[in-house]
Write a protein that holds these residues in place. Structure first.
Motif, mmCIF file in Angstrom:
data_model
loop_
_atom_site.group_PDB
_atom_site.id
_atom_site.type_symbol
_atom_site.label_atom_id
_atom_site.label_comp_id
_atom_site.label_asym_id
_atom_site.label_seq_id
_atom_site.Cartn_x
_atom_site.Cartn_y
_atom_site.Cartn_z
ATOM 1 N N ALA A 1 0.827 -1.193 0.000
ATOM 2 C CA ALA A 1 0.000 0.000 0.000
ATOM 3 C C ALA A 1 0.866 1.249 0.000
ATOM 4 C CB ALA A 1 -0.927 -0.011 1.208
ATOM 5 N N ASP A 2 2.009 1.165 0.666
ATOM 6 C CA ASP A 2 2.868 2.344 0.735
ATOM 7 C C ASP A 2 3.463 2.681 -0.624
ATOM 8 O OD1 ASP A 2 2.369 2.450 3.444
ATOM 9 O OD2 ASP A 2 4.109 1.227 3.930
ATOM 10 N N PHE A 3 3.769 1.648 -1.425
ATOM 11 C CA PHE A 3 4.283 1.910 -2.765
ATOM 12 C C PHE A 3 3.235 2.622 -3.613
ATOM 13 C CE2 PHE A 3 7.327 -1.640 -1.961
ATOM 14 C CZ PHE A 3 8.468 -0.874 -2.097
ATOM 15 N N THR A 4 1.982 2.229 -3.454
ATOM 16 C CA THR A 4 0.916 2.869 -4.218
ATOM 17 C C THR A 4 0.812 4.340 -3.862
ATOM 18 O OG1 THR A 4 -0.274 0.765 -4.246
ATOM 19 C CG2 THR A 4 -1.524 2.726 -4.817
ATOM 20 N N VAL A 5 0.901 4.658 -2.584
ATOM 21 C CA VAL A 5 0.836 6.058 -2.150
ATOM 22 C C VAL A 5 2.057 6.826 -2.647
ATOM 23 C CG1 VAL A 5 0.835 7.573 -0.132
ATOM 24 C CG2 VAL A 5 -0.585 5.534 -0.142
ATOM 25 N N LEU A 6 3.247 6.241 -2.468
ATOM 26 C CA LEU A 6 4.483 6.906 -2.875
ATOM 27 C C LEU A 6 4.497 7.190 -4.375
ATOM 28 C CD1 LEU A 6 7.428 7.810 -2.268
ATOM 29 C CD2 LEU A 6 8.096 5.448 -2.728
ATOM 30 N N PHE A 7 4.224 6.175 -5.175
ATOM 31 C CA PHE A 7 4.269 6.358 -6.615
ATOM 32 C C PHE A 7 3.043 7.102 -7.137
ATOM 33 C CE2 PHE A 7 7.438 3.053 -6.075
ATOM 34 C CZ PHE A 7 8.458 3.583 -6.844
ATOM 35 N N GLY A 8 1.932 7.041 -6.418
ATOM 36 C CA GLY A 8 0.767 7.852 -6.784
ATOM 37 C C GLY A 8 1.056 9.331 -6.622
ATOM 38 N N SER A 12 1.224 11.982 -9.653
ATOM 39 C CA SER A 12 0.429 13.215 -9.676
ATOM 40 C C SER A 12 1.322 14.445 -9.771
ATOM 41 C CB SER A 12 -0.470 13.298 -8.445
ATOM 42 O OG SER A 12 0.300 13.458 -7.266
ATOM 43 N N GLY A 13 2.519 14.374 -9.175
ATOM 44 C CA GLY A 13 3.466 15.471 -9.297
ATOM 45 C C GLY A 13 4.001 15.629 -10.710
ATOM 46 N N LEU A 14 4.000 14.562 -11.470
ATOM 47 C CA LEU A 14 4.414 14.627 -12.871
ATOM 48 C C LEU A 14 3.264 15.031 -13.789
ATOM 49 C CD1 LEU A 14 6.461 11.326 -12.943
ATOM 50 C CD2 LEU A 14 7.405 13.639 -13.104
ATOM 51 N N LEU A 15 2.067 14.685 -13.389
ATOM 52 C CA LEU A 15 0.902 14.935 -14.228
ATOM 53 C C LEU A 15 0.555 16.423 -14.293
ATOM 54 C CD1 LEU A 15 -1.155 13.399 -15.916
ATOM 55 C CD2 LEU A 15 -2.572 13.204 -13.882
ATOM 56 N N LEU A 35 4.953 2.884 -14.495
ATOM 57 C CA LEU A 35 4.768 1.431 -14.528
ATOM 58 C C LEU A 35 4.645 0.835 -13.129
ATOM 59 C CD1 LEU A 35 7.172 0.360 -17.402
ATOM 60 C CD2 LEU A 35 4.674 0.313 -17.397
ATOM 61 N N VAL A 36 5.503 1.278 -12.217
ATOM 62 C CA VAL A 36 5.419 0.764 -10.846
ATOM 63 C C VAL A 36 4.085 1.154 -10.224
ATOM 64 C CG1 VAL A 36 6.409 0.928 -8.529
ATOM 65 C CG2 VAL A 36 7.904 0.660 -10.503
ATOM 66 N N PHE A 37 3.634 2.369 -10.466
ATOM 67 C CA PHE A 37 2.334 2.810 -9.950
ATOM 68 C C PHE A 37 1.202 1.955 -10.520
ATOM 69 C CE2 PHE A 37 -1.268 5.936 -10.362
ATOM 70 C CZ PHE A 37 -1.648 5.882 -9.037
ATOM 71 N N MET A 38 1.246 1.701 -11.823
ATOM 72 C CA MET A 38 0.185 0.927 -12.459
ATOM 73 C C MET A 38 0.203 -0.545 -12.030
ATOM 74 S SD MET A 38 -1.364 3.253 -13.911
ATOM 75 C CE MET A 38 -2.469 2.762 -15.170
ATOM 76 N N VAL A 39 1.364 -1.079 -11.682
ATOM 77 C CA VAL A 39 1.454 -2.458 -11.195
ATOM 78 C C VAL A 39 1.040 -2.530 -9.722
ATOM 79 C CG1 VAL A 39 3.080 -4.313 -10.646
ATOM 80 C CG2 VAL A 39 3.153 -3.217 -12.878
ATOM 81 N N SER A 40 1.373 -1.504 -8.958
ATOM 82 C CA SER A 40 1.076 -1.546 -7.522
ATOM 83 C C SER A 40 -0.422 -1.442 -7.231
ATOM 84 C CB SER A 40 1.833 -0.446 -6.779
ATOM 85 O OG SER A 40 1.325 0.829 -7.090
ATOM 86 N N GLY A 76 6.130 9.502 3.481
ATOM 87 C CA GLY A 76 6.099 10.932 3.189
ATOM 88 C C GLY A 76 7.126 11.705 3.981
ATOM 89 N N ALA A 77 7.328 11.305 5.231
ATOM 90 C CA ALA A 77 8.300 12.003 6.082
ATOM 91 C C ALA A 77 9.721 11.795 5.583
ATOM 92 C CB ALA A 77 8.176 11.514 7.519
#
Length: 104
Positions: A1-8, A12-15, A35-40, A76-77
């Motif tokens: 779940a943390d990877f999804t938040v991190l890469f999400g 969004s920062g790139l979008l 890719l990592v976001f879409m896989v996570s 995030g920290a």
């Protein structure tokens, strides 16, 4: 779940700059982030489903909620340095919010 938040958050920062006209999706590293976001995303749903097959929902859901939030806070920290400039007032508000979040 943390990877999804991190890469999400990274996605969004790139979008946003891309939508403003500065294309961010030209680097191979950016493609890797997407890719990592879409896989996570589906992986997280699959693993939650597998846990619910093995564990009772009354056990799984509160634990997932707490671990997901704690992991997101720590990620995030550390990675985004979101707490680097916290003053005493910020820390008091932060810990009050965490207590309210977990104990309702």
């Amino acid at each position: 779940a943390d990877f999804t938040v991190l890469f999400g958050k990274a996605f969004s920062g790139l979008l946003l700059p891309t939508l403003m006209g500065d294309n961010q999706f030209t680097s191979p590293f950016v493609v890797l982030i997407v890719l990592v976001f879409m896989v996570s995303l589906p992986s997280q749903i699959y693993l939650i489903d597998q846990s619910l097959v093995v564990n009772d929902a009354l056990y799984h859901i509160p634990n997932f909620y707490v671990f997901w939030n704690v992991g997101s806070i720590i990620t995030g920290a550390i990675y985004y340095e979101e707490m680097a400039n916290f003053k005493l007032k910020n820390w008091l508000g932060f810990f009050s919010g965490v207590v309210i979040l977990f104990f309702g």
